[in-house]
Design a protein around this motif. Structure first.
Motif, PDB file in Angstrom:
ATOM      1  N   HIS A 521      27.285   9.452  49.876  1.00  0.00           N
ATOM      2  CA  HIS A 521      28.334  10.454  49.387  1.00  0.00           C
ATOM      3  C   HIS A 521      29.642  10.009  50.402  1.00  0.00           C
ATOM      4  N   ARG A 522      29.880   8.854  50.827  1.00  0.00           N
ATOM      5  CA  ARG A 522      31.164   8.286  51.298  1.00  0.00           C
ATOM      6  C   ARG A 522      31.529   9.006  52.773  1.00  0.00           C
ATOM      7  N   GLY A 523      30.585   9.503  53.283  1.00  0.00           N
ATOM      8  CA  GLY A 523      30.801  10.280  54.593  1.00  0.00           C
ATOM      9  C   GLY A 523      30.834   9.211  55.667  1.00  0.00           C
ATOM     10  N   THR A 524      31.648   9.536  56.648  1.00  0.00           N
ATOM     11  CA  THR A 524      31.895   8.777  58.134  1.00  0.00           C
ATOM     12  C   THR A 524      30.752   9.339  59.056  1.00  0.00           C
ATOM     13  N   LEU A 525      29.907   8.424  59.588  1.00  0.00           N
ATOM     14  CA  LEU A 525      28.985   8.836  60.588  1.00  0.00           C
ATOM     15  C   LEU A 525      29.765   8.981  61.889  1.00  0.00           C
ATOM     16  N   ASP A 526      29.746  10.156  62.436  1.00  0.00           N
ATOM     17  CA  ASP A 526      30.521  10.222  63.828  1.00  0.00           C
ATOM     18  C   ASP A 526      29.703   9.889  64.938  1.00  0.00           C
TER      19      ASP A 526
END
Length: 737
Positions: A521-526
């Motif tokens: 879902h186009r998230g950026t893993l922090d």
């Protein structure tokens, strides 16, 4: 040609790697899995479907267990079932996919005999009554007598445990295959029927399928070896008896039984119209010709047969298999056409396939065929693709791919199950290698961008960024983003109950699954914070729908978590519960840290609130909580307002919501429950305690496990005792994180 030497060499290396698998120098797990997948796909693509009425399954189903009693039934009931089938309904043949291994003492005969030998041995009246009753109470004797002279095949199972019960006579004696190196499935033990039963029945057969490396049952060994002798499968025994108890004749490629060729390719059953041929593979196993999913054969409840409630036409002249689909009796197997497929229907498919002559054959020359096709296709593409343009290379690859698939399907329809996965993967690998060659000479800025962001964002976003790398930077900036925090509930107690290795595997599988959803879902893993996950949306790639994508990821994370339950339970791990907090707002995003370590992350009040919302999920008994800004940004979402809260570190109260799904996907019953809840919440905030309590009681009746309704019920009860006063704003204050 010279400039393409490296690519040609790499292509030839792929050909050699595939050949090693084809000639069984080694077995590559990926190719083995693809072989299984392509076999299953061809099977499902060409299965005839419909019902075969020649073979009927008399099912010991849930209805039968409820009506007749729990299994095993007393033998007098089984005897009555056999008589009903053979005498009343006139079936041709009965096969049992169950074992009668233990004596039946349910009639009490053994107890009466002990009394007659001890405390009542001098009581002539008692002994006389016992003698007159013995025949009617000897259920095992009745069953043995019923089997004698009737067309019944008993089933047994092979194992590596201690032999129990009795085996039927071997279908082929010791020494039949002397001098031949045939890879029979061999067993040290077995679970057979009581000797009296097996002696009375005309035949018996094992019901052990072969379970492949992926847990799927695709084959059944027609012959297995035990003690130097050879025993047949239940399906083979039934077909032999159906044909007049004909013998089994081994078949070899040269047409003889000499020792010049080791492989056994088929079994022949002689009939007046010629031999009925049953193809077998190197393990003397036959591929199961599945007609379709469960229900490809007629199922009749055993209880209905016992009570004579079945129409005679449904059984007269049929071949009957007695088995079970009841989940508690553990005869469900994973097959290419169903993950919980009744084992009894496997035998039904084999019987029908033998009678039709529709069994697929995987001959010994399948290995040579695979080697030849890998060599021809591999050399052709390895030499031609490097010199072709992308469009021509695509056309050539497509033509070769279509030719290989078409040839394999044609051979499949003619009855041959030949390998195809290796050559298909080789075609795709050669095409992909040649088409991706240019990526090894990408510009320095694109490679640098991939190194900087590849560990945070999905590969497809990195590719999007690489098209215009000048637009992206890791320097700090302010932007409206959405942040997500998730945490495992009760992780401390879970970690205390697992050893370190299991705990590490559990966490790795959980984090891997959740990260895959976030990236999808186009998230950026922090970062990972122990068992917790922090991710955000809207940076480094701008995303106007960042709140919606974060919400969809959270909903899918909860679904994915439930998909982990079964594999976790199989390994003795507990089911996990997680809480997720989502908040949208102005945040600082960029590369932050010290000279020793830096990370691309987000900071700010909106981030802190997201973390607090995750902590509140446990208080309200929900899986996901979102803030006001997230709710406002996702216009097609359906939300349930939970409360207005003042979290630690913030003076201003905020409304918090539980997402129920997207509009159109939420069931009407949930929407109706939501309306009741909204009414209850309005009454609660208006201090209308009686009305609020009434609405909450109605909600509890609808969903008694909902922690939210219980929580507000407790609050109403408390506020009745301690009225909050006119200045009460309905806000709940939390002093801890």
């Amino acid at each position: 040609m010279k400039k393409n030497l490296v690519r040609i060499a790499l292509g030839l290396a792929l050909v050699l790697l595939t050949l090693g698998h084809s000639i069984r120098l080694y077995q590559h797990p990926l190719l083995s899995h693809l072989d299984a997948i392509t076999y299953d796909a061809r099977l499902r693509l060409t299965q005839p479907g419909g019902q075969d009425s020649r073979v009927v399954v008399v099912d010991i189903d849930e209805k039968s267990l409820a009506e007749v009693g729990r299994w095993p039934w007393s033998r007098d009931k089984v005897s009555r079932l056999v008589r009903q089938l053979t005498d009343h309904y006139g079936v041709q043949l009965v096969g049992f996919d169950v074992v009668f291994a233990e004596p039946d003492e349910s009639s009490g005969l053994r107890v009466l005999e002990r009394m007659g030998a001890t405390s009542l041995k001098g009581d002539a009246a008692f002994l006389a009554s016992l003698a007159s009753l013995r025949g009617s109470l000897d259920y095992d004797g009745q069953f043995a007598a019923t089997l004698k002279g009737r067309p019944v095949v008993l089933g047994f199972y092979m194992s590596n445990g201690i032999p129990q019960g009795a085996l039927p006579p071997a279908v082929l004696p010791a020494g039949t295959f002397k001098g031949r190196n045939i890879l029979f499935t061999s067993w040290r033990g077995y679970g057979g029927n009581l000797p009296a039963f097996q002696a009375a029945a005309p035949a018996g057969g094992h019901f052990n399928p072969l379970v492949d490396f992926d847990g799927i049952s695709r084959r059944v060994p027609m012959l297995v070896e035990h003690g130097g002798q050879y025993y047949e499968s239940l399906s083979l025994a039934m077909v032999r008896l159906l044909l007049g108890n004909v013998p089994v004749r081994p078949g070899y490629a040269e047409g003889g039984s000499g020792s010049g060729y080791a492989g056994l390719e088929w079994l022949d059953l002689p009939t007046p119209r010629g031999a009925l041929r049953i193809p077998v593979d190197e393990n003397v196993a036959t591929l199961v010709p599945y007609r379709g999913g469960q229900g490809s054969f007629v199922y009749l409840s055993a209880a209905d047969v016992l009570q004579g409630r079945v129409a005679p036409a449904s059984l007269q002249g049929k071949v009957v298999l007695v088995g079970t689909t009841a989940p508690g009796l553990m005869d469900l197997r994973a097959t290419p056409v169903g993950e919980a497929y009744p084992g009894v229907e496997i035998h039904a498919n084999l019987i029908a396939g033998m009678l039709d002559g529709s069994l697929k054959h995987k001959p010994p020359y399948a290995l040579g065929f695979d080697v030849v096709q890998v060599l021809l296709v591999g050399l052709l593409l390895s030499l031609l693709l490097p010199s072709l343009s992308p469009s021509r290379a695509t056309l050539l690859t497509g033509a070769v791919l279509a030719g290989v698939v078409g040839l394999n399907l044609a051979l499949w329809q003619s009855g041959l199950a030949l390998p195809v996965a290796g050559v298909l993967l080789l075609i795709l690998a050669l095409y992909a290698m040649n088409m991706s060659w240019g990526y090894f000479v990408e510009s320095h800025s694109k490679r640098q961008l991939t190194q900087l962001f590849g560990q945070y964002v999905p590969p497809e976003l990195v590719d999007e960024m690489a098209r215009d790398p000048e637009r992206y930077s890791m320097e700090g900036r302010n932007a409206e983003l959405t942040v997500l925090f998730s945490d495992i509930r009760g992780f401390t107690s879970i970690s205390e109950g697992l050893d370190p290795k299991d705990l590490a595997h559990l966490i790795n599988e959980y984090l891997g699954a959740m990260t895959t959803v976030i990236r999808h879902h186009r998230g950026t893993l922090d970062k990972y914070i122990g068992d917790a996950i922090m991710a955000f949306w809207g940076a480094p790639v701008a995303d106007p729908d960042h709140a919606r994508h974060a919400l969809l990821a959270a909903l899918e994370m909860q679904v994915e978590l439930r998909r982990l339950d079964a594999p976790f339970a199989a390994r003795g791990w507990p089911a996990l519960q997680i809480g997720i907090g989502i908040n949208t707002g102005l945040m600082t995003v960029g590369d932050m840290g010290s000279p020793l370590r830096q990370a691309y992350t987000v900071m700010g009040d909106a981030v802190n609130l997201g973390s607090r919302l995750e902590g509140l999920t446990k208080q309200y008994g929900v899986g996901i909580i979102v803030g006001e800004a997230t709710r406002a940004a996702v216009r097609d979402g359906v939300f349930r307002e939970l409360d207005r809260v003042r979290v630690k570190g913030k003076d201003e109260p905020v409304a918090i919501y539980e997402p129920l799904g997207l509009a159109g996907s939420v069931p009407q019953a949930v929407l109706d429950e939501l309306k009741l809840w909204q009414q209850a919440l309005r009454c609660y905030r208006a201090q209308e305690w009686d009305q609020a309590e009434l609405q909450l009681m109605n909600l509890v009746r609808l969903n008694g496990d909902c922690r939210l309704y219980q929580l507000y019920g407790e609050r109403v009860a408390h506020l009745r005792q301690q009225a909050p006063g006119d200045g009460w704003d309905g806000v709940t204050t939390f002093e801890t994180k």
